[in-house]
Design an enzyme around this catalytic site. Structure first.
Site, PDB file in Angstrom:
ATOM      1  CB  CYS A  64      14.207 -40.719 -30.827  1.00  0.00           C
ATOM      2  SG  CYS A  64      13.460 -41.969 -31.992  1.00  0.00           S
ATOM      3  CB  CYS A  68      10.791 -38.554 -37.743  1.00  0.00           C
ATOM      4  SG  CYS A  68      10.731 -40.183 -37.516  1.00  0.00           S
ATOM      5  CB  CYS A  71       9.613 -36.157 -34.318  1.00  0.00           C
ATOM      6  SG  CYS A  71       9.677 -36.728 -32.553  1.00  0.00           S
ATOM      7  CB  CYS A 108      -1.939 -43.385 -26.091  1.00  0.00           C
ATOM      8  SG  CYS A 108      -3.737 -43.656 -26.681  1.00  0.00           S
ATOM      9  CB  CYS A 139      -3.127 -47.209 -27.366  1.00  0.00           C
ATOM     10  SG  CYS A 139      -2.407 -46.939 -28.904  1.00  0.00           S
ATOM     11  CB  CYS A 199      -3.852 -47.141 -33.241  1.00  0.00           C
ATOM     12  SG  CYS A 199      -3.985 -45.061 -33.258  1.00  0.00           S
ATOM     13  NE  ARG A 271      -6.592 -42.186 -31.742  1.00  0.00           N
ATOM     14  CZ  ARG A 271      -7.138 -42.463 -30.689  1.00  0.00           C
ATOM     15  NH1 ARG A 271      -8.056 -43.020 -30.514  1.00  0.00           N
ATOM     16  NH2 ARG A 271      -6.630 -41.691 -29.533  1.00  0.00           N
TER      17      ARG A 271
HETATM   18  N1  SAM Z   1       8.678 -43.390 -31.949  1.00  0.00           N
HETATM   19  C1  SAM Z   1       7.390 -43.777 -32.147  1.00  0.00           C
HETATM   20  C2  SAM Z   1       7.087 -43.776 -33.823  1.00  0.00           C
HETATM   21  O1  SAM Z   1       7.586 -43.002 -34.259  1.00  0.00           O
HETATM   22  O2  SAM Z   1       6.636 -44.584 -34.155  1.00  0.00           O
HETATM   23  C3  SAM Z   1       6.192 -43.195 -31.640  1.00  0.00           C
HETATM   24  C4  SAM Z   1       6.069 -41.784 -31.036  1.00  0.00           C
HETATM   25  S1  SAM Z   1       5.779 -40.701 -32.342  1.00  0.00           S
HETATM   26  C5  SAM Z   1       6.350 -39.358 -31.811  1.00  0.00           C
HETATM   27  C6  SAM Z   1       4.009 -40.905 -32.886  1.00  0.00           C
HETATM   28  C7  SAM Z   1       3.333 -39.968 -33.819  1.00  0.00           C
HETATM   29  O3  SAM Z   1       3.468 -38.687 -33.444  1.00  0.00           O
HETATM   30  C8  SAM Z   1       4.346 -39.964 -35.384  1.00  0.00           C
HETATM   31  O4  SAM Z   1       4.297 -40.991 -35.887  1.00  0.00           O
HETATM   32  C9  SAM Z   1       3.628 -38.613 -35.722  1.00  0.00           C
HETATM   33  O5  SAM Z   1       2.467 -38.841 -36.598  1.00  0.00           O
HETATM   34  C10 SAM Z   1       3.199 -37.903 -34.553  1.00  0.00           C
HETATM   35  N2  SAM Z   1       3.757 -36.562 -34.547  1.00  0.00           N
HETATM   36  C11 SAM Z   1       5.083 -36.409 -33.951  1.00  0.00           C
HETATM   37  N3  SAM Z   1       5.400 -35.221 -33.902  1.00  0.00           N
HETATM   38  C12 SAM Z   1       4.440 -34.583 -34.256  1.00  0.00           C
HETATM   39  C13 SAM Z   1       4.021 -33.103 -35.013  1.00  0.00           C
HETATM   40  N4  SAM Z   1       4.878 -32.213 -34.589  1.00  0.00           N
HETATM   41  N5  SAM Z   1       3.002 -32.758 -35.429  1.00  0.00           N
HETATM   42  C14 SAM Z   1       1.948 -33.763 -35.735  1.00  0.00           C
HETATM   43  N6  SAM Z   1       2.150 -34.957 -35.490  1.00  0.00           N
HETATM   44  C15 SAM Z   1       3.457 -35.522 -34.770  1.00  0.00           C
HETATM   45 FE1  SF4 Z   2      11.696 -41.021 -32.951  1.00  0.00          FE
HETATM   46 FE2  SF4 Z   2       9.883 -38.961 -32.940  1.00  0.00          FE
HETATM   47 FE3  SF4 Z   2      10.375 -40.423 -35.163  1.00  0.00          FE
HETATM   48 FE4  SF4 Z   2       9.008 -41.469 -33.165  1.00  0.00          FE
HETATM   49  S1  SF4 Z   2       8.389 -39.619 -34.464  1.00  0.00           S
HETATM   50  S2  SF4 Z   2      10.675 -42.387 -34.162  1.00  0.00           S
HETATM   51  S3  SF4 Z   2      10.084 -40.601 -31.422  1.00  0.00           S
HETATM   52  S4  SF4 Z   2      11.897 -39.202 -33.963  1.00  0.00           S
END
Ligand code: SAM
Ligand code: SF4
Ligand code: DTB
Length: 335
Positions: A64, A68, A71, A108, A139, A199, A271
């Protein structure tokens, strides 16, 4: 006589905004008082023995372009995640069927995109149709959407779109630099306009202050209307991500956040999302007592683990809880 406890200011009407300071005042209540208030609100709208169960599948993993900080799927960090292209429809349907047969009510599907391309929206629309045909709710979380993309997913019959605000507007820039808070709000508005249910929640334990946590809850509670589903994720500190070394959060602060979400968004399904694998059973029970009434069910989230099915089944049994919409013996309720 018990000491009279402070009564934090409440909005005067359902349309009055929740101020950050009102939410901080809730956080500051003695723990027992806060949980009691949350449980009282919970019982006005839900059966406290019921839990909504969703299963999660990463339909497109890694690579991606967003940064973030939490992530594992960002190409900017190296968390050792093996990237995978969009899964074929048949594999997604097989995973959904297995999740349904294990007791999940909603499926989901998550994709590591900044925003999907037209052919990707088309492919996901076909997945939504096929999963709905199994009798499950759907979802998806695909990143940012414009108005037309949101409509395309709505036309495919999508029930929920997951798109998290993740933290307060002030703290957002310390976690993510490749998009803005307003980008998130815009996608949420596009989804809301189509009638697809929203959500939207966030992550707790990223090194933020209590005021930041209150700022996130205030943003969520002031969305008009507030989200139908509010995931509260506990940071899973993943090696290779910038947040890997974040000092651990006091577990009671996480429970307080669940309680505050329940009080400020009384009819939302709250949730208990990422992070359950690192929580003991007593902590999870406290979260349910504080008003959480949904969790991810299945041994994998997107790239990280989740408790084993047998463990979750035993936990629900020990707590006298059951999947929402099922009778005590586990059979689906008849309409
Ligand atoms: N890429 C899309 C986005 O960011 O909207 C969808 C997937 S993203 C992985 C979905 C959510 O997972 C993030 O907004 C975050 O809240 C949660 N998430 C991701 N990594 C995480 C982590 N290490 N610990 C807790 N929550 C996490
Ligand atoms: Fe990409 Fe992870 Fe950020 Fe979602 S949370 S936009 S998958 S980097
Ligand atoms: C949400 O708020 N939590 C889920 C779901 N929406 C997509 C994702 C949790 C991801 C946890 C980290 C991982 O497995 O990579």
């Amino acid at each position: 006589m018990p000491k009279k406890l402070p009564t934090p200011a409440m909005p005067l009407s359902t349309t009055a905004p929740w101020r950050v300071q009102d939410i901080v005042a809730l956080y500051e209540l003695p723990f027992a008082e806060l949980v009691h208030r949350a449980q009282s609100v919970h019982r006005q709208h839900f059966d406290p023995t019921e839990l909504q169960l969703s299963s999660l599948l990463s339909i497109k993993t890694g690579g991606c372009p967003e940064d973030c900080g939490y992530c594992s799927q960002s190409s900017v960090h190296d968390a050792g995640v093996k990237g995978q292209p969009l899964m074929p429809l048949e594999e997604v349907v097989a995973a959904a069927r297995a999740a349904r047969d294990q007791g999940a009510q909603r499926f989901c599907m998550g994709a590591a995109w900044r925003s999907p391309k037209p052919r990707q929206v088309e492919a996901v629309a076909r997945m939504i149709g096929a999963v709905k045909a199994l009798g499950m709710e759907t979802c998806v979380t695909l990143g940012m959407l414009d108005d037309a993309q949101a409509r395309q997913l709505a036309d495919a019959g999508l029930d929920y779109y997951n798109h998290n605000l993740d933290t307060s507007p002030e703290f957002y820039g310390s976690i993510i630099s490749t998009r803005t808070y307003q980008d998130r709000l815009d996608t949420l508005a596009h989804v809301r306009a189509t009638g697809v249910k929203v959500c939207c929640g966030g992550i707790i334990g990223m090194g933020e202050s209590r005021v930041v946590r209150a700022g996130l809850i205030s943003q969520l509670a002031n969305l008009d209307p507030y989200p139908e589903s509010v995931p509260i994720n506990h940071l899973m500190p993943i090696p290779g991500t910038p947040l890997a070394g974040t000092p651990p959060l006091d577990p009671f602060e996480f429970v307080r956040t669940i309680a505050v979400a329940r009080i400020t968004m009384p009819r939302a399904v709250v949730r208990l999302s990422a992070g359950r694998e690192s929580m003991d059973d007593a902590m999870q029970a406290l979260c349910f007592l504080a008003g959480a009434n949904s969790m991810f069910y299945g041994e994998k989230l997107l790239t990280t683990g989740n408790p084993r099915l047998q463990h979750d089944q035993a936990l629900l049994e020990r707590l006298g809880m059951r999947a929402a919409g099922t009778t005590a013996d586990g059979a689906a309720e008849r309409a």
